[in-house]
Motif scaffolding. Structure first.
Motif, PDB file in Angstrom:
ATOM      1  N   ARG A 236       0.781  -1.155   0.393  1.00  0.00           N
ATOM      2  CA  ARG A 236      -0.412  -0.432   0.185  1.00  0.00           C
ATOM      3  C   ARG A 236       1.325   1.046   0.206  1.00  0.00           C
ATOM      4  O   ARG A 236       1.676   1.000   0.544  1.00  0.00           O
ATOM      5  N   THR A 237       0.227   2.374  -0.326  1.00  0.00           N
ATOM      6  CA  THR A 237       0.784   3.612  -0.512  1.00  0.00           C
ATOM      7  C   THR A 237       0.190   4.963   0.727  1.00  0.00           C
ATOM      8  O   THR A 237      -1.641   4.168   0.055  1.00  0.00           O
ATOM      9  N   VAL A 238       0.893   5.309   1.463  1.00  0.00           N
ATOM     10  CA  VAL A 238       0.311   5.920   2.010  1.00  0.00           C
ATOM     11  C   VAL A 238       1.581   6.706   2.832  1.00  0.00           C
ATOM     12  O   VAL A 238       2.088   6.763   2.599  1.00  0.00           O
ATOM     13  N   PRO A 239       0.269   8.220   3.585  1.00  0.00           N
ATOM     14  CA  PRO A 239       0.714   9.355   3.287  1.00  0.00           C
ATOM     15  C   PRO A 239       1.471   9.598   4.413  1.00  0.00           C
ATOM     16  O   PRO A 239       0.877   9.043   5.719  1.00  0.00           O
ATOM     17  N   LEU A 240       3.387   9.748   4.550  1.00  0.00           N
ATOM     18  CA  LEU A 240       3.752  10.342   5.499  1.00  0.00           C
ATOM     19  C   LEU A 240       3.778  11.706   6.004  1.00  0.00           C
ATOM     20  O   LEU A 240       2.695  11.859   7.914  1.00  0.00           O
ATOM     21  N   GLU A 246       4.428   7.079   1.313  1.00  0.00           N
ATOM     22  CA  GLU A 246       5.432   6.085   1.649  1.00  0.00           C
ATOM     23  C   GLU A 246       5.179   4.218   0.844  1.00  0.00           C
ATOM     24  O   GLU A 246       3.853   4.258   1.301  1.00  0.00           O
ATOM     25  N   GLU A 247       5.713   3.332   0.871  1.00  0.00           N
ATOM     26  CA  GLU A 247       5.285   2.316   0.936  1.00  0.00           C
ATOM     27  C   GLU A 247       5.143   1.305   1.944  1.00  0.00           C
ATOM     28  O   GLU A 247       6.461   1.547   2.269  1.00  0.00           O
ATOM     29  N   VAL A 248       4.604   0.646   1.831  1.00  0.00           N
ATOM     30  CA  VAL A 248       3.868  -0.298   3.486  1.00  0.00           C
ATOM     31  C   VAL A 248       4.312  -1.506   3.080  1.00  0.00           C
ATOM     32  O   VAL A 248       2.900  -2.087   2.040  1.00  0.00           O
ATOM     33  N   LEU A 249       3.829  -2.971   3.765  1.00  0.00           N
ATOM     34  CA  LEU A 249       3.573  -3.857   3.182  1.00  0.00           C
ATOM     35  C   LEU A 249       2.814  -4.053   4.763  1.00  0.00           C
ATOM     36  O   LEU A 249       2.627  -4.054   5.721  1.00  0.00           O
TER      37      LEU A 249
END
Length: 626
Positions: A236-240, A246-249
């Motif tokens: 997923r791509t989430v806002p910092l 950033e990309e997260v697993l």
């Protein structure tokens, strides 16, 4: 794979970590403060946790990662992350870049282009590694299409390939969780890449899923045992913040699954794939890593934990494996036992030969011995065994009882008496007190051959049955996941009237092309390669023109499944793996196990000390020598 509702997407603020809170423990990771470009989806509340090992002399500690730190550096292919109090730094793959909102569209386009470049580079490496074709033979259009689709299913994380999507059906408007990377589903993809000479994606997959293993999983304030591997993960791509993403697993351990069932087979497949990776690539340093050794031990601890069960088989709930919906397989299903047996054999090979692993290896050996005897003796049926059950006496109260599980002869289904051939047999689907599931489960029986859970004689008899009942188990598309289907009142009671598992559909007697690679492996092991070629020929008649469906319906596998996804990745990968194994049968020896005769000499029951009758180890040994 079954359908699950997608996990709810969450937004997590960036968190700094005080490294002073970490105790100085060998191999414990201290994470310095840094801004992350990509990381793992945070679901942990604690940093360290100690496990209670199945063997009380074994003590393992492991780090709980809050995030995978990735320092952005676009000028280098790899970068180094140093951890305080480590003798050396570790090198992680290069990462993706955060995006600025002021040029969001341009940066998003650039990021997409970079991802495409990475996939393109990966595809180029696959093309240059083509060593599988026989001399003078060129790839068919079907094979070329399959490789193109497999490459397109590749998922990248921080610019590096980490797995393949479950399906890439362009016409699917509601993908549910088919847009995730499943451990179970990725195995045939991994083998296809490995046999093609590309190990990077498999290595990345193994290491990233290993880090997900240490996450804390909670359903209704309850956490399952440590060591559980996720069923799947999604990137997923989430806002910092307002300017960066950033990309997260984001892993799913079953907390989002229909029925909330933990994937028991994920950890078993992970160990099996790890062994396949090291055998094919020769990268034995991978299995010697401290984190990998710890991961293996955590899975073993979860599987070998003490419980109330009287049997060496693994007790699981319904829906905890490939058949992930209610199908009456709760208890001790054959599929789990065959995977459990092969995972134990893999782990025994890969565990470090040190003082800390000695007791665990002994526990594994004892379990292997008991498990092999139990399944060979009590799961096996042929015409002779059916006749024996038909004449069983019941309600025997004795240590010398013949009908040990109090099976009532009336349980023998009418279809079985006329169905099983004289020169054939198989392992039943499940065994519990007063209950034998006489259905033929294809994966469990095939993997019993591959892992040598069944004897050499039994292996041949299983293939005899498959050949004799070809129209029932293969028909128009290999292979039936289970035979026969549950129908009428039986379907209503056992499945709960599941509209997806109607008779001869999906898990209830559907035909699954992905099983082709396991069947090919079993046939090569037993020297019956023509049987595998015959199955591949049947599949080639339709898979390409039907757009690679997930499964087929009807008793003969004539129709594409009513809810089947098209361009199913493990259908594509299963076909490619089968083709490459047939091209290079010698490679198959790296993926199966021969009979372990030493296990037959191990008897842990020691019943003679109490004056009771010794267990019948000689019976199992005599079958092998026949």
């Amino acid at each position: 794979m079954g359908m699950r509702s997608n996990p709810q997407q969450e937004t997590h603020s960036h968190r700094s970590i005080d490294t002073n809170q970490f105790p100085i423990i060998p191999n414990a990771i201290k994470i310095p403060n840094m801004k992350l470009g990509c990381r793992l989806f945070n679901q942990s509340r604690s940093v360290f946790r100690f496990i209670k090992p199945a063997n009380r002399n074994l003590h393992v500690s492991f780090p709980r990662f809050l995030a995978l730190p990735c320092k952005i550096n676009q000028t280098r292919k790899h970068f180094s992350v140093s951890y305080p109090n480590w003798a050396q730094s570790r090198v992680f793959p290069s990462t993706c870049c955060s995006s600025s909102s002021s040029s969001n569209n341009n940066n998003n386009n650039n990021n997409n282009n970079k991802k495409n470049d990475h996939v393109s580079d990966f595809s180029t490496k696959l093309e240059t590694n083509d060593k599988t074709l026989e001399e003078g033979r060129t790839e068919s259009e079907m094979e070329k299409e399959a490789w193109r689709l497999l490459k397109e299913s590749v998922v990248t994380y921080c610019g590096n390939p980490v797995g393949t999507l479950a399906a890439c059906d362009p016409g699917d408007k509601t993908p549910l969780n088919y847009d995730q990377v499943f451990i179970r589903d990725f195995v045939p993809s991994a083998l296809a890449f490995l046999l093609k000479g590309e190990g990077e994606i498999v290595r990345n997959f193994l290491l990233h899923t290993l880090q997900l293993q240490s996450w804390e999983k909670t359903v209704d304030c309850y956490s399952p045992g440590q060591g559980l591997m996720p069923a799947s993960f999604k990137i997923r791509t989430v806002p910092l913040d307002d300017t960066n993403v950033e990309e997260v697993l984001d892993p799913d351990f079953g907390e989002s699954a229909i029925g909330r069932v933990a994937p028991v087979d994920s950890g078993l497949w992970w160990i099996i794939l790890l062994r396949a990776y090291t055998k094919i690539t020769g990268d034995y340093a991978m299995q010697e890593r401290v984190d990998v050794q710890t991961g293996i031990k955590l899975i073993l601890n979860l599987c070998l934990s003490d419980g109330f069960d009287m049997f060496p088989t693994l007790l699981v709930t319904d829906g905890s494996c490939m058949i992930d919906r209610r199908m009456g397989i709760h208890g001790h299903p054959l599929e789990i036992q065959s995977l459990f047996y092969s995972a134990l054999r893999c782990a025994r090979e890969m565990l470090a030969s040190d003082e800390g692993s000695k007791n665990l290896v002994r526990t594994v050996n004892n379990r292997l011995s008991a498990l092999s005897f139990h399944t060979r003796e009590y799961y096996w049926i042929d015409m002779k065994k059916i006749n024996e059950i038909y004449r069983y006496k019941t309600e025997e109260y004795s240590t010398e009882a013949i009908n040990k599980f109090n099976i009532y002869p009336e349980q023998i289904p009418y279809w079985l008496m006329n169905w099983i051939p004289e020169e054939g047999g198989y392992m039943i689907g499940n065994l519990q007190p007063a209950h034998m599931d006489f259905r033929f489960f294809t994966l469990g029986n095939i993997w019993s051959i591959v892992s040598s859970l069944s004897t050499p004689k039994q292996n041949n008899l299983i293939l005899n049955l498959l050949e004799s009942k070809w129209d029932d188990l293969v028909g128009n598309m290999p292979l039936k996941i289970v035979y026969p289907a549950l129908e009428k009142e039986e379907w209503r009671i056992i499945t709960g009237s599941d509209p997806k598992n109607t008779p001869w559909s999906y898990h209830n007697g559907g035909s699954w092309p992905t099983l082709l690679w396991q069947f090919t492996l079993a046939c090569i092991k037993m020297g019956r390669i023509e049987l595998a070629r015959k199955a591949v020929d049947v599949a080639e008649k339709r898979l390409y023109s039907d757009h690679w469906p997930e499964y087929y319906d009807t008793k003969s596998g004539k129709f594409i499944g009513k809810q089947s996804r098209m361009y199913q990745t493990w259908t594509i990968a299963g076909y490619l793996t089968s083709k490459m194994l047939l091209e290079n049968p010698e490679k198959a020896s790296l993926l199966f196990w021969e009979e372990d005769y030493d296990l037959l000499e191990i008897c842990v029951c020691a019943l003679s000390k109490t004056g009771r009758k010794l267990c019948a180890r000689g019976a199992a040994k005599s079958q092998i020598l026949v």
